[in-house]
Design an enzyme around this catalytic site. Structure first.
Site, mmCIF file in Angstrom:
data_model
loop_
_atom_site.group_PDB
_atom_site.id
_atom_site.type_symbol
_atom_site.label_atom_id
_atom_site.label_comp_id
_atom_site.label_asym_id
_atom_site.label_seq_id
_atom_site.Cartn_x
_atom_site.Cartn_y
_atom_site.Cartn_z
ATOM 1 N N ALA A 81 0.825 -1.223 0.000
ATOM 2 C CA ALA A 81 0.000 0.000 0.000
ATOM 3 C C ALA A 81 0.850 1.261 0.000
ATOM 4 O O ALA A 81 0.505 2.252 -0.647
ATOM 5 C CB ALA A 81 -0.934 -0.004 1.212
ATOM 6 N N GLU A 82 1.964 1.221 0.710
ATOM 7 C CA GLU A 82 2.794 2.417 0.845
ATOM 8 C C GLU A 82 3.689 2.667 -0.362
ATOM 9 O O GLU A 82 3.893 3.826 -0.737
ATOM 10 C CB GLU A 82 3.661 2.319 2.108
ATOM 11 C CG GLU A 82 2.883 2.362 3.416
ATOM 12 C CD GLU A 82 2.259 3.722 3.706
ATOM 13 O OE1 GLU A 82 2.717 4.746 3.157
ATOM 14 O OE2 GLU A 82 1.298 3.764 4.499
ATOM 15 N N SER A 83 4.238 1.597 -0.963
ATOM 16 C CA SER A 83 5.268 1.833 -1.986
ATOM 17 C C SER A 83 5.277 0.847 -3.155
ATOM 18 O O SER A 83 6.103 0.992 -4.055
ATOM 19 C CB SER A 83 6.648 1.776 -1.326
ATOM 20 O OG SER A 83 6.941 0.444 -0.931
#
Length: 192
Positions: A69-71
């Site tokens: 989700a972040e990267s």
């Protein structure tokens, strides 16, 4: 007699050729399936994820889902200055370094997957502790900050209580990806 033998040889050759073609096709299909999986649900650094999950008592599929989700498993720096695979802000990183008594930490270390996943998992474990193991609350705090989560219900927070649509979507996505990682990468993440 020669005609029957020729037919048997022809049939055997055709069966052999079909088997070889099927083997090649299956090999290609397997490679295509792997390539599609790498694009839609990538996994890298599973050794670090397993190690940090075990060390900090966090579900490895949850760690993988947060990284996704972040990267999307790419080292990057956001416009807000969050860095690395788990998008750790400088303030959070410096706080973790201080609390964990890291002696030589500098912010550029967040580009190192080992350090980034270690710090991100440390932060996630802290949030899970703060919110009594409530993954919805911990993930919402990871995304929108503990102050917002405290206003929305703290440890009793439910998905429908999250007031920021972006944060609600983030939490839903991470929880869905957690389940996908657990199913698709059970071996790599240490479930079997």
């Amino acid at each position: 007699m020669k005609e029957g033998r020729r037919r048997r040889v022809a049939v055997a050759s055709a069966v052999l050729a079909a088997g070889v073609a099927a083997g090649i096709l299956l090999g290609v299909v397997g490679k295509v399936d792997h390539a599609i999986q790498e694009l839609t649900l990538p996994l890298r650094h599973e050794d670090i994820i397993r190690q940090q999950a075990q060390e900090k008592g966090v579900d490895p599929s949850l760690i993988a889902a947060v990284i996704y989700a972040e990267s999307r498993f790419r080292d990057q720096t956001s416009d807000a200055g969050a860095r690395g695979l788990m998008q750790i802000t400088p303030e959070t990183a410096l706080d973790i370094a201080r609390r964990s008594e890291a002696q030589t930490f500098v912010l550029d270390d967040l580009a190192d997957p080992q350090i980034n996943i270690s710090y991100g998992t440390y932060h996630l474990r802290d949030l899970l502790n703060e919110y009594g193991g409530n993954e919805v609350a911990a993930l919402a705090a990871y995304n929108a900050g503990p102050g917002n989560v405290d206003k929305w219900g703290g440890a009793d927070l439910k998905l429908e209580d999250i007031r920021f649509p972006e944060t609600r979507a983030y939490v839903e996505d991470v929880l869905d990806k957690r389940d996908e990682y657990r199913q698709q990468y059970a071996h790599e993440l240490g479930y079997r």
